[in-house]
Write an enzyme that holds these catalytic residues in place. Sequence first.
Site, PDB file in Angstrom:
ATOM      1  N   LEU A 174     114.440  -2.105  20.959  1.00 15.93           N
ATOM      2  CA  LEU A 174     113.598  -1.026  21.457  1.00 15.93           C
ATOM      3  C   LEU A 174     112.162  -1.520  21.548  1.00 15.93           C
ATOM      4  O   LEU A 174     111.815  -2.560  20.981  1.00 15.93           O
ATOM      5  CB  LEU A 174     113.680   0.187  20.526  1.00 15.93           C
ATOM      6  CG  LEU A 174     115.049   0.854  20.426  1.00 15.93           C
ATOM      7  CD1 LEU A 174     115.018   1.950  19.367  1.00 15.93           C
ATOM      8  CD2 LEU A 174     115.486   1.422  21.767  1.00 15.93           C
ATOM      9  N   SER A 175     111.324  -0.762  22.234  1.00 14.48           N
ATOM     10  CA  SER A 175     109.932  -1.196  22.341  1.00 14.48           C
ATOM     11  C   SER A 175     109.282  -1.289  20.967  1.00 14.48           C
ATOM     12  O   SER A 175     108.455  -2.171  20.732  1.00 14.48           O
ATOM     13  CB  SER A 175     109.132  -0.281  23.267  1.00 14.48           C
ATOM     14  OG  SER A 175     109.200   1.059  22.837  1.00 14.48           O
ATOM     15  N   GLU A 176     109.650  -0.383  20.036  1.00 16.48           N
ATOM     16  CA  GLU A 176     109.185  -0.502  18.654  1.00 16.48           C
ATOM     17  C   GLU A 176     110.231  -0.018  17.664  1.00 16.48           C
ATOM     18  O   GLU A 176     111.009   0.894  17.949  1.00 16.48           O
ATOM     19  CB  GLU A 176     107.884   0.294  18.411  1.00 16.48           C
ATOM     20  CG  GLU A 176     106.617  -0.417  18.858  1.00 16.48           C
ATOM     21  CD  GLU A 176     106.117   0.080  20.193  1.00 16.48           C
ATOM     22  OE1 GLU A 176     105.102  -0.438  20.664  1.00 16.48           O
ATOM     23  OE2 GLU A 176     106.746   0.986  20.764  1.00 16.48           O
ATOM     24  N   THR A 177     110.218  -0.660  16.513  1.00 15.65           N
ATOM     25  CA  THR A 177     111.008  -0.278  15.345  1.00 15.65           C
ATOM     26  C   THR A 177     110.057  -0.236  14.158  1.00 15.65           C
ATOM     27  O   THR A 177     109.216  -1.127  14.008  1.00 15.65           O
ATOM     28  CB  THR A 177     112.134  -1.293  15.078  1.00 15.65           C
ATOM     29  OG1 THR A 177     113.019  -1.315  16.211  1.00 15.65           O
ATOM     30  CG2 THR A 177     112.916  -0.959  13.829  1.00 15.65           C
ATOM     31  N   HIS A 232     103.293   5.892  19.774  1.00 23.33           N
ATOM     32  CA  HIS A 232     104.568   6.609  19.689  1.00 23.33           C
ATOM     33  C   HIS A 232     105.286   6.308  18.371  1.00 23.33           C
ATOM     34  O   HIS A 232     105.903   7.203  17.784  1.00 23.33           O
ATOM     35  CB  HIS A 232     105.416   6.361  20.963  1.00 23.33           C
ATOM     36  CG  HIS A 232     106.580   5.465  20.841  1.00 23.33           C
ATOM     37  ND1 HIS A 232     106.485   4.098  21.030  1.00 23.33           N
ATOM     38  CD2 HIS A 232     107.893   5.726  20.586  1.00 23.33           C
ATOM     39  CE1 HIS A 232     107.690   3.567  20.890  1.00 23.33           C
ATOM     40  NE2 HIS A 232     108.560   4.520  20.626  1.00 23.33           N
TER      41      HIS A 232
END
Length: 280
Positions: A46-49, A78
């Site tokens: 994902l774009s961030e974890t 986000h």
Amino acid sequence: MSQLRRFAQVDVFTAEPLRGNALAVVIDGEGLDEAQMAAFARWTNLSETTFLLPPTDPAADYRLRIFTPGGELPFAGHPTLGSAHAWLASGGDPRKPGELVQQCAIGLVRLKREGTRLAFAAPPLRRSGPVEEPALRAQVARSLRLDEAELLDVVWVDNGPGWMAARLKDAAAVLALRPDFVAMQGLKLGVVGAYPAGAAEAFEVRAFVPGLGVPEDPVTGSLNAGLALWLQGAGLAPERYIAAQGAALGRAGKVHVAREGEHTWIGGDVTPLIHGQVRL
């Protein structure tokens, strides 16, 4: 030795599932080292974890580490909203009702509840003002496949991740972009264009970070926070507005911006999708 840890996946900047920006949150992040965190972030892709940890600053409610598939970020928007939602949903009890304080690599970030939404106070810009370097401006134009004359502004809006921003003539020009990600290597680039007066959203935003394994981010809180400080400070945006982001990726993110006194708040809905356990 691996263990089962509480885990959540949420959709941020949307009240409608699958229309915002997905975030993976490891709620019990204590005991994981940086290599384990980075490996899990690469695996989720994902774009961030994010990883929730006990705070080390007595003023904070919790500490957060944020990873993309390509590395760690000092701050991101986000993940801030989504992780705060997951922390509260998992039983987190803020020191002050209705407010939260997040500790991350850029320091302390304030959050508040706005009805069903959460909002964070936009952190101050670490770097601002026009991008003066001709080579950088040329790279921005080349990576967006535009003539330099089509760039109304190219400015720094860096609140930690290193954002620069280009302003185009309108929202339609932003949506029409077909970037050259090879030419864009090394840039963390946001693009913004205004909708006509009276539209439901004031701006269309896109965010490109190919060097971190995220060619285009669906909805980006840190970029919108930097844009808000610049646009409002330059008289290009009202004190309250909604920015749209994600249409180019089939999403429909909505970022709610409100300047109140000395703070500009960046808010959005968070929709929980998955809750369970992960073995790490």
